[in-house]
Write a protein that holds these residues in place. Structure first.
Motif, PDB file in Angstrom:
ATOM      1  N   GLN A   1       0.842  -1.191   0.000  1.00  0.00           N
ATOM      2  CA  GLN A   1       0.000   0.000   0.000  1.00  0.00           C
ATOM      3  C   GLN A   1       0.878   1.242   0.000  1.00  0.00           C
ATOM      4  O   GLN A   1       1.883   1.298   0.706  1.00  0.00           O
TER       5      GLN A   1
ATOM      6  N   ARG B   1      -2.231   8.825  -6.880  1.00  0.00           N
ATOM      7  CA  ARG B   1      -1.689   7.729  -6.086  1.00  0.00           C
ATOM      8  C   ARG B   1      -0.525   7.128  -6.864  1.00  0.00           C
ATOM      9  O   ARG B   1      -0.370   7.366  -8.066  1.00  0.00           O
TER      10      ARG B   1
ATOM     11  N   ARG C   1      -7.311 -13.729  -4.353  1.00  0.00           N
ATOM     12  CA  ARG C   1      -8.763 -13.929  -4.389  1.00  0.00           C
ATOM     13  C   ARG C   1      -9.140 -15.322  -4.894  1.00  0.00           C
ATOM     14  O   ARG C   1     -10.314 -15.701  -4.844  1.00  0.00           O
TER      15      ARG C   1
ATOM     16  N   ARG D   1     -13.484   3.245 -13.248  1.00  0.00           N
ATOM     17  CA  ARG D   1     -14.689   3.077 -12.414  1.00  0.00           C
ATOM     18  C   ARG D   1     -15.408   1.780 -12.760  1.00  0.00           C
ATOM     19  O   ARG D   1     -15.773   0.995 -11.865  1.00  0.00           O
TER      20      ARG D   1
ATOM     21  N   GLU E   1     -13.386  -1.353 -11.664  1.00  0.00           N
ATOM     22  CA  GLU E   1     -13.477  -1.608 -10.224  1.00  0.00           C
ATOM     23  C   GLU E   1     -14.831  -2.214  -9.881  1.00  0.00           C
ATOM     24  O   GLU E   1     -14.913  -3.190  -9.111  1.00  0.00           O
ATOM     25  N   CYS E   2     -15.899  -1.674 -10.455  1.00  0.00           N
ATOM     26  CA  CYS E   2     -17.238  -2.192 -10.183  1.00  0.00           C
ATOM     27  C   CYS E   2     -17.393  -3.640 -10.663  1.00  0.00           C
ATOM     28  O   CYS E   2     -18.111  -4.434 -10.053  1.00  0.00           O
TER      29      CYS E   2
ATOM     30  N   HIS F   1      -9.018  -6.972 -11.685  1.00  0.00           N
ATOM     31  CA  HIS F   1      -7.891  -6.965 -10.746  1.00  0.00           C
ATOM     32  C   HIS F   1      -6.937  -5.796 -10.974  1.00  0.00           C
ATOM     33  O   HIS F   1      -6.016  -5.600 -10.174  1.00  0.00           O
TER      34      HIS F   1
ATOM     35  N   GLY G   1     -13.850   7.882  -7.265  1.00  0.00           N
ATOM     36  CA  GLY G   1     -13.121   7.288  -6.148  1.00  0.00           C
ATOM     37  C   GLY G   1     -12.551   5.910  -6.418  1.00  0.00           C
ATOM     38  O   GLY G   1     -11.846   5.348  -5.573  1.00  0.00           O
ATOM     39  N   ALA G   2     -12.826   5.343  -7.599  1.00  0.00           N
ATOM     40  CA  ALA G   2     -12.360   3.985  -7.878  1.00  0.00           C
ATOM     41  C   ALA G   2     -10.839   3.883  -7.911  1.00  0.00           C
ATOM     42  O   ALA G   2     -10.280   2.824  -7.627  1.00  0.00           O
TER      43      ALA G   2
ATOM     44  N   SER H   1      -8.859   4.861  -5.836  1.00  0.00           N
ATOM     45  CA  SER H   1      -8.376   4.566  -4.490  1.00  0.00           C
ATOM     46  C   SER H   1      -8.458   3.082  -4.164  1.00  0.00           C
ATOM     47  O   SER H   1      -7.860   2.630  -3.187  1.00  0.00           O
ATOM     48  N   HIS H   2      -9.201   2.326  -4.962  1.00  0.00           N
ATOM     49  CA  HIS H   2      -9.431   0.917  -4.661  1.00  0.00           C
ATOM     50  C   HIS H   2      -8.858  -0.041  -5.701  1.00  0.00           C
ATOM     51  O   HIS H   2      -8.590  -1.204  -5.375  1.00  0.00           O
ATOM     52  N   LEU H   3      -8.692   0.438  -6.926  1.00  0.00           N
ATOM     53  CA  LEU H   3      -8.229  -0.435  -8.008  1.00  0.00           C
ATOM     54  C   LEU H   3      -6.808  -0.066  -8.401  1.00  0.00           C
ATOM     55  O   LEU H   3      -6.547   1.079  -8.763  1.00  0.00           O
TER      56      LEU H   3
END
Length: 257
Positions: free
Chosen positions: A3, A90, A105, A128, A131-132, A136, A158-159, A161-163
């Motif tokens: 991270q 990021r 996963r 987006r 991610e939805c 990966h 905001g995707a 931040s997660h993908l």
């Protein structure tokens, strides 16, 4: 996967992610701030700009020679001193990070490869959707592509931040590597010989989305195992890149469910 936390924001970075001025850019590089691209005034012989370019390239940052008019049009402070960096929201991941997520996963890899999407709104929409859909990760080329800018982050809702998003210097070489690792490469093309609903997307797959105008480059196209065509029933002959990505990704979701 590691991270990455973002270092403190330089004082001269605006809300749009621009870092202006030689000292501000150098401090951002020293602080390890993720930089998407560095624009330097073309034709300048000043040693400071040369040191900026060297420091940026050492960190894998794309350095772009730009004329003064372009820099002036980009500038918000009107005192850019021939150097404007575009901060990334990021840090970029490595392709191995994306594959590691799939292994963790227990899923066959599902990657999205963007071949030269220059419109940040399109790229944000693709991230987006990816991610939805549970992909990966997304892979971009270092050049001729939008990057993880503030506009992309906003459009992605905001995707980003997660993908994880990775960048590579050579897309054809990357696709060749993925194929040797057992991943099938599916390109999207209006003249594709495989209908979308005939394709088997249940296994390890990398879905290639071409640029807004020209589509996939020749060398990227040649690396594809299959060229997918999306059925079009109207009079318009093509779909927006992010829309095409959504249709193919959710066919993969349907098959994998």
């Amino acid at each position: 996967m590691k991270q990455h936390s973002r270092p403190p924001v330089p004082e001269r970075e605006g809300a749009d992610g621009l870092i202006e001025g030689r000292n501000a850019v150098m401090e951002a590089l020293r602080a390890g701030t993720p930089i998407d691209k560095l624009y330097l005034a073309r034709g300048e012989t000043d040693g400071t700009l040369g040191r900026l370019a060297a420091a940026a390239r050492a960190q894998g940052v794309v350095v772009v020679d730009a004329d003064r008019r372009k820099l002036d049009s980009m500038s918000r402070t009107h005192s850019h001193q021939g150097a404007i960096a575009v901060a990334a929201v990021r840090a970029y991941a490595q392709v191995d990070d994306l594959l590691a997520i799939a292994r963790e996963r227990g899923e066959p890899p599902l990657l999205v490869v963007c071949d030269g999407l220059s419109d940040p709104h399109n790229l944000g929409a693709v991230i987006r959707t990816a991610e939805c859909a549970g992909a990966h990760g997304v892979i971009l080329p270092k050049r001729r592509s939008a990057g993880l800018t503030a506009v992309v982050a906003k459009t992605s809702a905001g995707a980003v931040s997660h993908l994880p998003v990775a960048r590579v210097a050579n897309l054809p070489a990357l696709l060749d590597q993925l194929k040797r690792e057992g991943i099938w490469v599916f390109g999207t093309a209006a003249d594709g010989s495989t209908g979308l609903y005939e394709a088997d997307l249940k296994g390890p797959a990398a879905i290639v989305i071409g640029s807004e105008g020209a589509g996939m480059g020749r060398l990227v196209r040649e690396q594809c195992d299959f060229l997918l065509s999306i059925p079009l029933r109207g009079r318009v002959s093509s779909l927006n890149a992010s829309t095409a990505a959504a249709i193919v990704l959710y066919e993969a979701v349907r098959q994998r469910t």
